[in-house]
Write a protein that holds these residues in place. Sequence first.
Motif, PDB file in Angstrom:
ATOM      1  N   ALA A 166       0.818  -1.209   0.000  1.00 19.56           N
ATOM      2  CA  ALA A 166       0.000   0.000   0.000  1.00 19.56           C
ATOM      3  C   ALA A 166       0.852   1.259   0.000  1.00 19.56           C
ATOM      4  O   ALA A 166       0.416   2.325  -0.450  1.00 19.56           O
ATOM      5  N   PHE A 167       2.102   1.142   0.481  1.00 13.48           N
ATOM      6  CA  PHE A 167       3.051   2.259   0.450  1.00 13.48           C
ATOM      7  C   PHE A 167       3.886   2.259  -0.827  1.00 13.48           C
ATOM      8  O   PHE A 167       4.757   3.107  -1.009  1.00 13.48           O
ATOM      9  N   GLY A 218       3.333   5.289   9.695  1.00 12.10           N
ATOM     10  CA  GLY A 218       1.879   5.182   9.610  1.00 12.10           C
ATOM     11  C   GLY A 218       1.299   5.905   8.422  1.00 12.10           C
ATOM     12  O   GLY A 218       0.253   5.517   7.900  1.00 12.10           O
ATOM     13  N   GLU A 219       1.986   6.945   7.977  1.00  9.70           N
ATOM     14  CA  GLU A 219       1.527   7.706   6.814  1.00  9.70           C
ATOM     15  C   GLU A 219       2.439   7.510   5.615  1.00  9.70           C
ATOM     16  O   GLU A 219       1.993   7.553   4.479  1.00  9.70           O
ATOM     17  N   ARG A 220       3.725   7.314   5.890  1.00  7.93           N
ATOM     18  CA  ARG A 220       4.704   7.102   4.828  1.00  7.93           C
ATOM     19  C   ARG A 220       5.569   5.905   5.200  1.00  7.93           C
ATOM     20  O   ARG A 220       5.615   5.490   6.357  1.00  7.93           O
ATOM     21  N   VAL A 273      13.494   9.137  10.661  1.00  5.85           N
ATOM     22  CA  VAL A 273      13.032   9.107  12.057  1.00  5.85           C
ATOM     23  C   VAL A 273      13.481  10.337  12.836  1.00  5.85           C
ATOM     24  O   VAL A 273      13.111  10.501  14.002  1.00  5.85           O
ATOM     25  N   GLY A 274      14.298  11.206  12.196  1.00  4.07           N
ATOM     26  CA  GLY A 274      14.662  12.471  12.822  1.00  4.07           C
ATOM     27  C   GLY A 274      15.796  12.415  13.819  1.00  4.07           C
ATOM     28  O   GLY A 274      15.767  13.098  14.839  1.00  4.07           O
TER      29      GLY A 274
END
Length: 256
Positions: free
Chosen positions: A45-46, A57-59, A73-74
Motif C-alpha cells: 500500500a506504500f 503510519g503515513e509514509r 526518524v529524525g
Amino acid sequence: MSFRVYWQPGCTSCLRTKEFLSQHGVAYESVNVRATPGAMEELAAFGLRSVPAVSDGERAIYAQEIREVADFVGIPFDQSALPPGELINRLDLILSAADRYLGQLPESSIDDRLPGRNRSWRDLGYHLFVIVQGFLDAARGGELTEEHFLRKPPPEVASFADCAAFGAGVRAELGDWWRSVGQRLPAEVSTYYGQQAAHTVLERSCWHVAQHVRQLMALLEIAGIAPDQPLGPAELAGLPLPEKVWDSEVPLDSPG
C-alpha cells in the motif's frame, strides 16, 4: 511518533536497521513479515515490495541506507565511510575469506536451512557473491534491483566448491572493473530504492557481504569446524556491521 520496522529473518539490512534504531533510543514496533498476516500488503500500500522498511503510519521508506533511515526518524547521522579504494581492498579480502570457508563446509550440510529462514547453506554461499554482482551491474550503468537479492543458485552450482568457483569469477570481475575505471567510482548509481551515491552503495555491499561471511564462520562453528584464518576486528574495522551475527528475535533452532 510511532514507527514500524518491517523485516524478515536472515535479512542483514533488517538486523542493522533494528539495531540502529534501538541504539539511538527510537521505539518501534517490530513486524516480521514472514509471521505477520497482511504485513506485505501493508507495505504494498506504500508502494514497497521488500524489506527492510520503516513506516510512520503515513509514509514508508526502504531501509537499505541507514542515512535515509536516520533522516526519516529524525536523528542525526554523521558516520563517514571508508575511502572507496579501501572498501574495494576490504571487499576483496572478505571474498577471499568466503572462498576459504566454503572449502571447509561439509557437503552433507549444503541443503540445511539457516535459522528461521527458508534459505539453505548453499543459497547463502551463492547469495553473498550476487551482492557484488548487483553492485557491479549498477556501477556499469545498469541498476541494482530487488531481483539481485532473490536469485537462487542455478543447477550447475550444486556444491560448496561450485559456489566458491562462482565467487572466484565475481572476485576477478570486481578487480578487473576497478582497474578499468582507473580506481574511481561513478558519482551515483541506480538502485530499486532510488538514485544513490556509488560510495554508499559500495560501502553497503561490503558490509553486507562481510555479515554473510560472519554467518559462514558461524555455520562452521555449528559444524564443529574452526574457521581458517577467521575474520576479526582488524579486517572488519570501519564497516557499519550489525553487532549480532543472527537476529535475536529468531531462535537459532527455528525452522526455515
